[in-house]
Each structure stands twice: as C-alpha cells, then as structure tokens.
Enzyme design. Sequence first.
Site, PDB file in Angstrom:
ATOM      1  N   ASP A   7       7.907   0.182  -6.806  1.00 56.05           N
ATOM      2  CA  ASP A   7       8.112  -0.022  -5.375  1.00 56.05           C
ATOM      3  C   ASP A   7       7.449  -1.352  -5.012  1.00 56.05           C
ATOM      4  OD1 ASP A   7       8.576   0.575  -2.577  1.00 56.05           O
ATOM      5  OD2 ASP A   7       6.441   1.056  -2.472  1.00 56.05           O
TER       6      ASP A   7
ATOM      7  N   THR B  38       6.147  -2.648  -1.273  1.00 53.25           N
ATOM      8  CA  THR B  38       5.054  -2.642  -0.304  1.00 53.25           C
ATOM      9  C   THR B  38       4.050  -1.539  -0.620  1.00 53.25           C
ATOM     10  OG1 THR B  38       6.596  -3.432   1.362  1.00 53.25           O
ATOM     11  CG2 THR B  38       4.489  -2.567   2.135  1.00 53.25           C
TER      12      THR B  38
ATOM     13  N   ASP C 144       4.040   4.424  -3.765  1.00 55.84           N
ATOM     14  CA  ASP C 144       2.907   4.871  -2.946  1.00 55.84           C
ATOM     15  C   ASP C 144       3.313   5.600  -1.675  1.00 55.84           C
ATOM     16  OD1 ASP C 144       2.036   2.492  -0.483  1.00 55.84           O
ATOM     17  OD2 ASP C 144       3.896   2.519  -1.608  1.00 55.84           O
TER      18      ASP C 144
END
Length: 720
Positions: free
Chosen positions: A414, A416, A614
């Site tokens: 991922d 960000t 996250d």
Amino acid sequence: MTATGGPGGHVAVRHSVPGRIRFRVHPKASASWLGAVCQTFPGVRQVRVNPACAAIIVVYEPRHTTARRLLTAARAAVVAEAQTPLLRPVASTPACGCLRPSSPSQGNPHLLRFLALTGVMAFVFVRKVLGGVLLAETALSPLGLVALLAAAPVAREALRHAQDKRFSLEGFLAAGCVAAVASGQALTALEILWVQSGAESLKAWVSERSRASISAILDLTAKNTFILVGDVEVEVPVSAVKPHDIVVLHTGEKISVDGVVIAGTALVDDAPITGRAELATVTSGDRVFAGAYVRQGLIRVRVESVGDRTYLARIMRQVEDSLETKAPIESVADSLARTMVRLGGVATVLTLIATASPWRAFTVLLVMACPCATVLSAQTAVSAAIAAAAKRGVLIKGGRYLEEVGKADVVCFDKTGTLTSTQPRIERILNFSSLGEDELLCWAYSAEMHNHHPLAQAICHEAQARAIDPISHMVCDFTLGKGVRSVIGSDEIRLGSPGYLEEAGLDIQSARAAVLPLVERGLTVIFLAKNHEVLAALAFANEPRPEAAATVAALTRSGVTRLCLVTGDSEKTAVDLARRLGLAECHHSILPDHKGEIVKNLRAGGHRVIMVGDGINDALALAEADIGIAMGVGGADVAVEAADIALVRDDLSDILYVRDLSQRTLRVARQNFWIATSTNLGGALAGALGVMSPVAAGLLHIVHTLGVLANSSRLLLPPR
C-alpha cells in the site's frame, strides 16, 4: 439456496462444503438463538456464531446428516420461533468464542484438558521426584485411571477416523497410551497425552482469538446519528436508520451509512476506505461511505445502505470469509509424524513376529507411539522464533505465517501510511516574488495558524521548524475544499487552489505553467497570494519512509521477483512514488475489493504473495494474501487483525528481518527433525534387540525432547 422463515426472518446458505455449512440469518438478533438450536441437531459436532455479521458456522458429520437436512431443520426452527416467539430459549452463554475470549470450560475444551493434565504432571513431579514417593502406575491405580480417562477423547477421535477407514495419529496415540497403562507405565501414557493436549489447546486458542478480534472490529461505525424529520434533526441509533432516510452529518462525526449527498459541502477523510491521504471535498451528488469522517462542514445524505449492507461491512465480511477459507499449509512436522506413526506400526508388528517377544514389541510401541520430539521439532523452533520476533516488535500470529513469509516471491505495498508517512510535508516552495522563503512561509503560517487541514498543519510544522513566528490576523475565512482568506494588518492573504484564486480575480496562468512539472510528479500544489499578487506555490508530498528504498532493494536481492504498488491514490502520485522506489508494477486509483482481486489473481498465477498495508482499505487484500503484514502503530485495528504479521515499530526493514528469521527457523526445524527421527529409530532398534526396556523407552522421550528444545533455543539469540 434460501429458506424463508415467515415474516420475522430468514436463513440463507452462504457457503457449504461437506462437513461444514455457513448460514446467514436475518434479523441479526436471531443468530445467537438459532446457533444454540443448531447445537441440538443430529450429527452436529460444533457451532460457531458471529452475531456481528449474522453468521452461523456449523461443523457436522457427513455420515450422519447433510447440508440440506440442516437447512430444513433451521427453517423449521425459524418458522416455529416466528409463530411462537415466547418459546425462544434463552442462551445464557454465547455459542462461540467470536463474542468474547474463550474461557477454559466453554470456548476451548482442549485448554481445560491440558490444564488438568498439567496439574497431574506437577503433582507427580512433586511426589515422585522431590518427595521420593513411589507411585503405582497400574491400570487400576489413580494414575492409570486418570491416564485412561484422559485418553478417552483421543480414542473417540481415532474411532471416528477408523469408521471413515482412515488410520491416523490419534489411533496410534490411543493404542500406545492403552498399552502403556496396561503394562504399568501410566506415567508414560500421561506424558504422551500431555504433549498432545498442549499442542491442541494452543491451536484452538489461536484460532478462536483471531475470530474474536475480527468480530469485535466489525462494529466500526458510530452508535448514533442524526436524521432529518421534517425540518428537525433527531438523534437516533444507527440501527434505526432506513434506506431513503436523510442523515445530517456535522464536523467531526463518523459517517455510518452509504449514501448520496443531497445538500451541503464538507471535507471528508475517506482514507479508511480508499487509502487517499488528501481530504476529499464532497458536495451534492457525491457518494459517501460508512467508516469515513467529516472533518469540516455539514452535509445531508440520502441513505442507500446501512448496517451490514454498507460497503465497509461487506468488505469486513469478505475479510472474515477469507480468514475462514484460507487453506492450511501442511507442515513438514505433520508429514514426518504421520510417517513415524506408520513406521511405528510396522516396526511393532515385525518385532513381535521376529522375536516372539511381546515385551520387546511393547518397547518399540512405546518408543514410536508418541512422536513427541518430532512434533515439537517444528513447534519449539517456531515458538522460539515468534518470541524473538516479539522482542523486536514483530508480532507473528502463527507458525505457518512464519514459514511462508520466507518463501514469498511477490510483495505488494500500500502507499499512504505504508511506504509513505501519513502527514504531508512541504516538498518545495516555488517563489514568484522577491521575498525570501521564510517571509513567504510567515505569510502562509499566519493565514493557516488556526486551520486543522493536513496541508495547513504541514505549513505550521515547517514554519515552527524554522522558528518562524506567525502574525496575528484580523479576519480569517475558510472555504471548504478551496482555500483560506485572511486579513493581516492592511494586507489580504489568500492561500488555496488555482480555482480559488481565480474566483478572487487573480491571474495565475503563468504560475500554473510553472508548477506543471510538480503536478506531473503527483505533488499537491496550492498558491499563496498577497493582495492581488501571486507570491508563491507550495508543493506538498507524503514523504517515503526513510527505510523504504533500502527495503525494496533488499527484497529484490533476497529473491522477490515482483514488487507492486497497490493504492487508491491518483495515478500521478502513485506512479511517481513507484518510480522513485524502484517498484516495477503500479496499480492506482482502486478500491479495497479491487486490491483483494489483484492479490487473488497473483496467487492464482502460482505466486506466493506478501501484502503490506495499514488501513481498513487494505484489510481484504491482507486477508487474501498468503502473508498479510500490517504496520502496527499507525495502522487501523482491522488491518492489524486481518494481517498475519504486525510490525509494531512501523519499520519496513522488519520485513527483511522476519524473512531471514523464517529461513533460519526452517533450518533449525530440519535439524530438530534429524535429532528426533534418529533417536526414535535408534530407540526402536534398541527395543527390538532387547537392549532397551519399556522404562528406558519412556525416558527416551524426555532426553531427545530436551535436545530439540536446546537446539531451538538458538533462535532466541540475535541474528549474526
């Protein structure tokens, strides 16, 4: 197929394989009750209930019942309950550990058995070793009766396997225990059962703990919200909201429904859904999703979906389903243990035929009956590795995840919060005036000092880092999603998007052309103007983590063949980051379910896939991957729970550590297999030759188990 149970509810089959069926119940309130009823159906072995997603999982014996019969019985129960609701039984305890952590007597019977056997072994140790008291070990002695009672569950499981024409480890364990008790070696039988029950209780605890965590996280939206009744806002529980209601959402509130904005404007943080770092400006006609936050503004939303029908709830159900159906990896220890069981049976029979000595045959049986060290070869190595990782801040949820992470050949990231920080920072100040950078930053800081927008906070942090003091403003007007106008002394300061400055009559054509390269790089650009002059452009970026580039390069050297960026961010931002870090593949502007599809397709192509993320938007992809790795500190709880490994320190280089640990653990486990197998085979040979007695056979289990433990303890040492 669906079974309707009258106007009050229905039962639907969501998934079915021989021996296991998953029901979906409506309304949710009926799930716990129907789960308790299902436990009474013939042939049912186990029932788990997850009221958060109205799911009932029934494990049954295919020889005694079928999925269709269970569906018919569930339909009849729902019909009867709808017609006579007062007959509904009261379930005093939840039907499964999904609702709360398992207690020894309710959710994990293996743990109760293990604790009881631990108590017996501790008593024997105190009396026999410390006290020097001789204890009877015959079949009718207290130890013999306890051993036979403890062996009963293993014997029942072995009998079920025998009825299915399967010879299993349980059958050999049961035979060895009964033979040991019959020959006056009850303590040997208890040792065998204690090791076996400990392994089973650990396995059951990890499984139920994971289910309980996922169930708790499913309830992600707010408890109450405001709906519009006439012209009045009325606070109601989210459960009372229906499609077509008008929900009013204010600054700071969490969105609890999926719907379309019909009035108002707001800045919405939808990073939990899309992964985008920037706040999104939503206005009439835009869609919003449950789980997002209104950071500024007020909007009215016409409800399309609520509760378990929202996009977020559907994603969470898919996460749970993925965790349910993930195929277990057959470990080397299990295969070797089964081989030792077969060899033990053959060796026992051949010894009896060759020597005509039941005593020698029994010694061989005792040596081979409990492949303790063989089973512990993997378990102790994995336990030591998991403990070493935990000290470093890497939480590994099970042995098979530790094993697989070192074999992966594809890693998906991922963006960000994973490869980059979540807080934007000023990447560059493009100066169109004669002022210095610090003076430009002072004007911007003075205008934004009371604004909580992430870009405003980035300006404030940069100014504070340069020890710049703001100038008090007299007027400060924020326009959501566009910019800010501030009056400082006699000067008017504007800071915002190109459209915002053009609406004020400023000419920014030349400035637009100057910032085009920055926009092409995927940076977020805003303009600073004083009175009627454009002074500067400020470009913002979410900086890559300091260790990101080195980690990506090291993964390539370690044997990873494909590195992918999988993000909901825009094309320009994603492509620029992928180029800077050396990621060959880039998938951008995608929603969570598409992330999961990308991972699933990679696995279907024969790859072993690690997904690193996250956020809530990463949860499905984390669950779909062979190994999901979550950033622990800043990550969403659901991502951490859906993942198999959590990096508590938020350090990407820990991915390299855990891959190295995986490979070292496998090496130690293989060494343990040689220790266990060689001593077992040697002991069996000694027993067949009459060199070893049954008592010595029992001691052999302890000796080679200590050798395995000593070798595994090397993993607790830091890597060289």
